[in-house]
Design an enzyme around this catalytic site. Structure first.
Site, mmCIF file in Angstrom:
data_model
loop_
_atom_site.group_PDB
_atom_site.id
_atom_site.type_symbol
_atom_site.label_atom_id
_atom_site.label_comp_id
_atom_site.label_asym_id
_atom_site.label_seq_id
_atom_site.Cartn_x
_atom_site.Cartn_y
_atom_site.Cartn_z
ATOM 1 N N GLY A 46 0.919 -1.168 -0.139
ATOM 2 C CA GLY A 46 -0.033 -0.226 0.309
ATOM 3 C C GLY A 46 0.963 1.444 -0.359
ATOM 4 O O GLY A 46 2.027 1.871 -0.488
ATOM 5 N N GLU A 47 0.802 2.180 1.203
ATOM 6 C CA GLU A 47 0.676 3.411 0.743
ATOM 7 C C GLU A 47 2.114 3.073 2.835
ATOM 8 O O GLU A 47 1.627 3.666 3.732
ATOM 9 C CB GLU A 47 0.432 4.501 0.828
ATOM 10 C CG GLU A 47 1.285 5.415 0.992
ATOM 11 C CD GLU A 47 2.753 5.895 0.159
ATOM 12 O OE1 GLU A 47 2.487 5.448 -1.103
ATOM 13 O OE2 GLU A 47 3.992 6.594 0.737
ATOM 14 N N SER A 48 3.037 3.005 2.881
ATOM 15 C CA SER A 48 4.005 3.044 4.075
ATOM 16 C C SER A 48 3.914 4.182 4.388
ATOM 17 O O SER A 48 3.811 4.418 5.814
ATOM 18 C CB SER A 48 5.570 2.676 3.227
ATOM 19 O OG SER A 48 6.254 3.913 2.807
ATOM 20 N N CYS A 78 6.215 -5.074 -0.602
ATOM 21 C CA CYS A 78 5.941 -4.233 0.192
ATOM 22 C C CYS A 78 5.938 -3.106 0.672
ATOM 23 O O CYS A 78 7.160 -2.653 1.283
ATOM 24 C CB CYS A 78 5.119 -3.877 -1.761
ATOM 25 S SG CYS A 78 6.049 -2.385 -2.786
ATOM 26 N N ARG A 105 12.644 3.967 -1.230
ATOM 27 C CA ARG A 105 11.550 3.330 -2.138
ATOM 28 C C ARG A 105 11.015 4.322 -3.002
ATOM 29 O O ARG A 105 11.927 4.799 -4.017
ATOM 30 C CB ARG A 105 10.907 4.870 -1.061
ATOM 31 C CG ARG A 105 10.305 4.367 0.190
ATOM 32 C CD ARG A 105 9.649 5.032 1.650
ATOM 33 N NE ARG A 105 7.999 5.220 1.190
ATOM 34 C CZ ARG A 105 7.632 6.171 0.733
ATOM 35 N NH1 ARG A 105 7.696 7.230 1.474
ATOM 36 N NH2 ARG A 105 6.743 6.196 0.489
ATOM 37 N N ILE A 134 5.024 -3.231 -7.779
ATOM 38 C CA ILE A 134 4.141 -1.714 -7.856
ATOM 39 C C ILE A 134 4.589 -0.697 -7.039
ATOM 40 O O ILE A 134 4.667 -0.450 -6.304
ATOM 41 C CB ILE A 134 2.909 -1.714 -7.475
ATOM 42 C CG1 ILE A 134 1.926 -3.488 -8.400
ATOM 43 C CG2 ILE A 134 1.944 -0.854 -7.261
ATOM 44 C CD1 ILE A 134 0.460 -3.593 -8.352
ATOM 45 N N ARG A 135 5.628 0.377 -8.220
ATOM 46 C CA ARG A 135 5.992 1.258 -7.555
ATOM 47 C C ARG A 135 6.806 0.917 -5.891
ATOM 48 O O ARG A 135 6.690 1.159 -5.417
ATOM 49 C CB ARG A 135 5.210 2.671 -6.453
ATOM 50 C CG ARG A 135 5.023 3.504 -7.972
ATOM 51 C CD ARG A 135 3.722 4.644 -7.145
ATOM 52 N NE ARG A 135 3.341 4.303 -6.329
ATOM 53 C CZ ARG A 135 3.385 5.286 -4.602
ATOM 54 N NH1 ARG A 135 4.335 6.574 -5.392
ATOM 55 N NH2 ARG A 135 2.868 4.996 -4.159
ATOM 56 N N HIS A 170 4.724 -8.506 -4.697
ATOM 57 C CA HIS A 170 3.040 -8.645 -4.363
ATOM 58 C C HIS A 170 2.787 -9.999 -4.395
ATOM 59 O O HIS A 170 2.427 -9.709 -5.832
ATOM 60 C CB HIS A 170 2.065 -7.721 -4.500
ATOM 61 C CG HIS A 170 1.980 -6.217 -3.814
ATOM 62 N ND1 HIS A 170 1.670 -5.884 -3.203
ATOM 63 C CD2 HIS A 170 2.755 -5.020 -4.421
ATOM 64 C CE1 HIS A 170 2.184 -4.499 -3.217
ATOM 65 N NE2 HIS A 170 2.940 -3.989 -3.668
ATOM 66 N N GLU A 172 0.641 -11.978 -2.712
ATOM 67 C CA GLU A 172 -0.684 -11.603 -3.456
ATOM 68 C C GLU A 172 -1.715 -11.454 -3.881
ATOM 69 O O GLU A 172 -3.292 -11.573 -4.471
ATOM 70 C CB GLU A 172 -1.523 -10.896 -1.711
ATOM 71 C CG GLU A 172 -0.855 -9.556 -1.894
ATOM 72 C CD GLU A 172 0.681 -8.498 -1.859
ATOM 73 O OE1 GLU A 172 1.258 -9.422 -1.972
ATOM 74 O OE2 GLU A 172 0.244 -7.187 -1.296
HETATM 75 N N1 GLN Z 1 5.538 2.812 -3.220
HETATM 76 C C1 GLN Z 1 4.713 2.734 -1.816
HETATM 77 C C2 GLN Z 1 5.785 3.023 -0.697
HETATM 78 O O1 GLN Z 1 6.904 3.270 -0.485
HETATM 79 C C3 GLN Z 1 4.513 1.046 -1.903
HETATM 80 C C4 GLN Z 1 3.704 0.397 -2.984
HETATM 81 C C5 GLN Z 1 3.446 -0.979 -2.702
HETATM 82 O O2 GLN Z 1 3.159 -1.151 -1.277
HETATM 83 N N2 GLN Z 1 3.493 -1.313 -4.067
HETATM 84 O O3 GLN Z 1 5.395 2.965 0.314
#
Ligand code: GLN
Length: 189
Positions: A46-48, A78, A105, A134-135, A170, A172
């Site tokens: 997600g978004e850390s 991630c 990141r 993903i990113r 990921h 999952e």
């Molecule tokens: N770019 C997100 C972060 O830095 C991580 C992306 C992800 O979990 N797919 O938190």
């Protein structure tokens, strides 16, 4: 066996679905008290930064730090891997900080630079896992106690330190249950 999945933010539903497919009981974890009785914890992608802000506010990150230090197994994907890392380059964002890795990141680029690649994981056999990045962060360095279970372009993408595992991709988001199954074996022992 009961697995806790951090349900603050991110793709926790996909982790819960994986566990359902593997016939393992799971519960959502948001507050420290939700950790009672779990045999392992999954921290989703997600978004850390969001995960950290909310996780800190709930006291969950401190509780996880303590319980993971005592040996409870954990699996981060991630953003989950980022918050498990001890060192996050150029960031003082909140973290659980229990794996001795240095993460950078978004080092593969922006959302449009997300990609998939076959990842060979010797411990899981000949057939590669499909890595969905993903990113994703890049793991730039690992400490002495860290095993690198898979690499991509000469950088670790799947690591383990004691009972804690982390992937920068990921699993999952695929149908391949092997990494989750590997984690469940840690939770059983
Ligand atoms: N770019 C997100 C972060 O830095 C991580 C992306 C992800 O979990 N797919 O938190």
């Amino acid at each position: 066996m009961l697995i806790g999945v951090v349900t603050i933010q991110g793709d926790f539903a996909e982790h819960l679905e994986m566990l359902r497919r593997l016939n393992v009981q799971a519960k959502g974890v948001r507050l420290p008290k939700d950790l009672e009785g779990v045999d392992g914890v999954i921290i989703p992608g997600g978004e850390s930064t969001t995960l950290g802000i909310v996780g800190n506010r709930y006291g969950l990150f401190d509780a996880l730090h303590e319980i993971l230090k005592e040996g409870l197994p954990a699996f981060g994907t991630c953003a989950g891997a980022i918050v498990l890392a001890k060192t996050i380059l150029e960031s003082d964002q909140p973290r659980i900080g229990v794996i001795d890795i240095v993460v950078n990141r978004n080092a593969y680029g922006r959302q449009k630079d997300s990609f998939e690649a076959d990842i060979h994981v010797p411990k899981l056999g000949e057939v590669p896992v499909r890595g969905v990045f993903i990113r994703a962060p890049v793991i730039e360095a690992v400490g002495e106690g860290v095993d690198v279970l898979a690499e991509f372009n000469d950088k670790p993408v799947f690591v383990q330190q004691g009972n804690i595992i982390a992937t920068t991709f990921h699993p999952e988001l695929t149908d391949d249950v092997r990494i989750h199954r590997y984690f469940l074996r840690l939770c059983q022992s």
